[in-house]
Enzyme design. Sequence first.
Site, PDB file in Angstrom:
ATOM      1  CD  GLU A 541       3.537  -5.507   2.033  1.00 17.19           C
ATOM      2  OE1 GLU A 541       4.756  -5.262   2.223  1.00 17.19           O
ATOM      3  OE2 GLU A 541       2.886  -6.273   2.756  1.00 17.19           O
ATOM      4  CG  LEU A 570       2.847  -2.327   3.869  1.00 20.64           C
ATOM      5  CD1 LEU A 570       2.210  -1.287   2.962  1.00 20.64           C
ATOM      6  CD2 LEU A 570       3.948  -1.717   4.701  1.00 20.64           C
ATOM      7  CD  GLU A 572       2.863  -9.415   4.336  1.00 19.72           C
ATOM      8  OE1 GLU A 572       3.574  -8.532   3.825  1.00 19.72           O
ATOM      9  OE2 GLU A 572       2.427  -9.345   5.519  1.00 19.72           O
ATOM     10  CD  GLN A 594       8.103  -4.970   0.309  1.00 17.77           C
ATOM     11  OE1 GLN A 594       8.335  -4.729   1.493  1.00 17.77           O
ATOM     12  NE2 GLN A 594       7.527  -4.099  -0.497  1.00 17.77           N
ATOM     13  CG  HIS A 643      14.818  -7.869   4.743  1.00 14.14           C
ATOM     14  ND1 HIS A 643      14.922  -7.424   6.042  1.00 14.14           N
ATOM     15  CD2 HIS A 643      13.839  -7.130   4.167  1.00 14.14           C
ATOM     16  CE1 HIS A 643      14.047  -6.452   6.235  1.00 14.14           C
ATOM     17  NE2 HIS A 643      13.384  -6.251   5.121  1.00 14.14           N
TER      18      HIS A 643
END
Length: 856
Positions: A541, A570, A572, A594, A643
């Site tokens: 991505e 997008l 995985e 990502q 994240h």
Amino acid sequence: MLSDVTSPHDLDDRLRADLAALGAPDQRRDLREPLPDGGPLTGAQALALFDAQLTSRLADLAGRWLRGFGEGYYTIGSAGHEGNAAVAAALRPTDPALLHYRSGAFYCLRAAQAAGEFPPDAPPAVASGEQCADTPDTEGSWYDGAPTGVGSGQDSAAGDPGSGGDGPVGPADAGDADAALLPDGAGVTVDADGDATVGVPGLPSPSFDDAFAGAARDVLRGMVASAEEPIAGGRHKVFGRADLAVVPTTSTIASHLPRAVGLALALERLRRGGRRVDGDPEVASWPPDAVVVCSFGDASVNHATATAAFNTAGWYDHTGLRIPVLFVCEDNGLGISVRSPEGWVAATLRSRPGIRYFAADGTDAVESYRVAAEATAWVRRHRRPAVLHLRTVRLMGHAGADAETAYRSPAEIAADVARDPLLLTARRLVAGGYASGEELLARYDERGWQLRRIAEEVLDEPKLATPVEVVAELAPRRPVRVSRAVAEAAAHAAGPGAGARAEAFGGKPPELTGPLTLAQSINAALADGMLDHPQMAVFGEDVAAKGGVYGVTKGLRDRFGVARVFDTLLDETSILGLGLGAGLAGMLPVPEIQYLAYLHNAEDQLRGEAATMRFFSRGAFRNPMVVRVAGLAYQEGFGGHFHNDNSVAVLRDVPGLVIAVPSRPDDAAAMLRTCLAAARVDGAVCVFLEPIALYHARDLHTEGDGGWLAEYAEPGAWVDRHVPVGRARVYGVGSADDLTIITFGNGVRMSLRAAATLADEGVGSRVVDLRWLAPLPVADIIREASATGRVLVVDETRRSGGVGEGVVAALVDTGYVGAARRVAALDSFVPLGPAARQVLVSEEAITQGARTLLAR
């Protein structure tokens, strides 16, 4: 009663009775003639399909028999799905196949194809009396008819045609105008009174050493976990063999479909001029016009991996890229006991954009062959995806322990038995004039006794008997060859490839640009990898046009082109599936996930598919791959748990997986070169976990000190700075005699700072950067721990299931007797903003933990 089929014995009795009841044909036809109803098969080909079907059925029965006395370990069979033999017949034996676990007949037919034992197509029609020059000479083949003059149930006399004595003569010699209408291979016997008797060839007996027998032996070896089974060597019961282009897969929940899509995309890329590993005997080679086929059950249509594969194939087709994959859904209407709603599977498959839909009655081998041949030809010609929907039946339940009478009525079971694919093929052969029911029953019985004997033979074969035997092919490590590969890359970069390297870096290679950050060093190492490995591709991505969300892949697409650096959709699961297929095709894929948290959506593609390939194929197949993952915590002012994920337990639990975690820029480049070389040399599957918070870090102790930057090594220094898999790096701070701090990733920077603080207090520390989380550098851990007798494990992952548990276990297992303490993150998701500091390891926690340990 025979209508109540609830056991293997019942099914066997019912089929035998039905075959015997078929009777004899009104008129015999030569096996080399096409089917009389205009079908695409000859009688010999239809008989070969029947042989594949009955071999598969009898192997299923043998498996139940073996299980009955505790010697068989796998009873999921193919009964009712034997129509898939027609799919194999419609393909080439060099087309890679990733098969459903009910693909016994496909496997048997593929074995016959590869051995040259599947009959050729019918010769083109010629005028009466002419000889077709293109007619293949089939004398001596297993499917030949009996010698001329030998008829079913008739005696033949020996003699010289045309001699006037008793003996067979050809149609033209008989002097009868109607003789020209006799089947090819028929003979006419004329007695002393001048009366003629037509003799039509009977069925040839199956050979005891033909490809069907060999395929049955493969299957039965798998059922008894024989170490001599040709693909998994007793590790699992799978359909697979390298020389048959059958790629092993458990295929329980369609987890192999993303790989099939990736393989098809990679094969098309290679066909259009891409580069692959040349001359490597450990890399499978596929024809340029190959079609990838993958089969699965109707219940798997609903699984996320299947949805991902269909979506990816359609997505790429929509963008104009070609993916020559044929999905085959074998729909028996049941997922163990859960029924597929009527019409659901067809509606689901028809609705997939970009995927051509074909459908056939999977119990009718002739119809299945016709439609499968049409679908295969379409995919091969257009290089686009298609799905073949075969409506089948399931006989003998899901597996040996499944009492299907608990959820299916006797009438429903009997209706499925009436559609038995073997019986339908037998009816075709009898109605076509190629065989009688008694002949087919005799054939069934003869093969049955043969498989009974084979089953008894494989029982005496050795099993895997030691741990070393079991794990031998799991993830072989050849560090000398890996280091040699790094040396060869260095020599090429400094020698023949120097010009191309200078051009790729715009005349200023990275070793001349000054100290680099972690992100910059990885970027440069990726570029060097692309130069050294022409078959390498970087994808994921936002990696191409954007250059990655953190700029790590910036400029790579411009240097190496859109075919080698490209953005994906997008998803995985699909990203990893593309990598699995590309590795199988002979490429060196470097997919990017990502964020670490995103990997958990698709982890089974690593665990169940990537890491098991060598294990289930004894190294015959491999899927080398370096998966780059941005992860771990400590991003300032950004994130939340998606994240800032610090959970790697799910990766460390995967056998054979290599996990690299570079913390410093110079280590990152060297470790990436090692991972690429290990993938290339050993087929290793590596996860390259990159600490996001360190990507752009520049300083170590004070602002502006540049302590976290590092020079990029010139090619001449790559060998000296090579980092083998499983070797740690040690930093001495102060005297380095008082304390050993073992850590990794972000913990290295924090621990070095804490060590500097402790040094001011007169405490000397050695900081051990693990660098590799799997395999752990156990020898380095023990050596450095023993040097001080005090160990502080600094683990930025969670206390439960974290890396620290493995480090402490290694210390205990090797007899370490010193003091040890652990500092780890709390068992919590990483919250947003400043609250993250409450659950993550800090420099203060490290310093305080060291003081507590020293005070003991």
